[in-house]
Design an enzyme around this catalytic site. Structure first.
Site, short mmCIF file in Angstrom:
data_model
loop_
_atom_site.label_atom_id
_atom_site.label_comp_id
_atom_site.label_asym_id
_atom_site.label_seq_id
_atom_site.Cartn_x
_atom_site.Cartn_y
_atom_site.Cartn_z
CG ASP A 185 -1.91 2.31 6.86
OD1 ASP A 185 -2.45 1.79 5.41
OD2 ASP A 185 -2.00 2.73 7.76
CG ASP B 24 -2.25 1.37 1.42
OD1 ASP B 24 -2.78 1.40 1.00
OD2 ASP B 24 -1.59 1.65 2.91
CG ASP C 54 -2.04 7.56 0.81
OD1 ASP C 54 -1.77 8.87 0.99
OD2 ASP C 54 -2.24 6.69 -0.35
#
Length: 217
Positions: free
Chosen positions: A167, A9, A11
């Protein structure tokens, strides 16, 4: 090594983009006469793409036409100002370099619009990723596994040899939907206790630990 491909991922995983996202969002909201938001509020808004970010930031009941207009202006503003305060998380550049040096293919999959994903990856990690895929009108967003599946197909790596790292709960759901192993990192936008982490999912507090896991598993 167990993995030939690691999909990251963007961001909150490889880049801290939160300050530029907040600045762009608040600049457009102020321009349109809407209430601005704190860094903590924006942290909770992100993760499902720009359209969801705008929908969450605007007052309940805002018309679809207004949301579309604000979304367009946000994308334009953010595209010009996406890299003013965005920085890699400590240890992430070294982690990516170590994995690439070990012969592991690296890819990035984000719900951020595609042009910004490509630009940020090229700016901060030039030549590091074999493939970067963000949001496009004809491409389903995560947790749909479309992009993850495309990455595996194009790089010719099986599901069994792929790890998905993120995250957020969106990333963990993407890994599950794609039929690949997932790993959760705690240094990003979602904090322990905010989302449900499957008990079989490995959790990492620092990039060095994730690097060891990938290279030594």
């Amino acid at each position: 090594m167990r993995y030939d491909l690691v999909i990251f991922d963007l961001d909150g995983t490889i880049l801290n983009t939160l300050y530029d996202l907040r600045s762009a969002l608040n600049a457009v909201l102020a321009q349109e006469g809407f209430e601005q938001h704190s860094l903590e509020e924006v942290r909770r808004f992100v993760g499902n793409g720009a359209a969801k970010l705008i929908a969450r930031a605007l007052p309940a009941g805002t018309s679809a036409a207004c949301q579309e207009d604000v979304l367009r202006k946000f994308k334009e503003f953010y595209s010009r100002n996406a890299n003013l305060n965005t920085i890699p998380y400590r240890g992430v550049p070294e982690m990516l370099s170590s994995l690439k040096a070990a012969g592991i293919a690296l890819a990035c999959n984000s719900n951020k619009f595609d042009g910004a994903v490509y630009d940020l990856c090229q700016t901060h990690y030039p030549g590091m990723f074999s493939l970067c895929m963000g949001d496009l009108p004809d491409r389903p967003k995560k947790p749909d596994p479309y992009a993850a599946n495309r990455i595996m197909e194009e790089l010719r790596v099986s599901r069994e040899r792929t790890l998905y790292v993120g995250d957020s709960d969106v990333d963990l759901a993407t890994a599950k939907n794609a039929g690949v192993d997932g790993a959760w990192v705690t240094w990003g936008f979602r904090k322990p206790g905010e989302i449900c982490i499957p008990k079989e999912t490995p959790v990492f507090d620092v990039p060095e630990a994730l690097t060891r896991y990938i290279l030594e598993t």
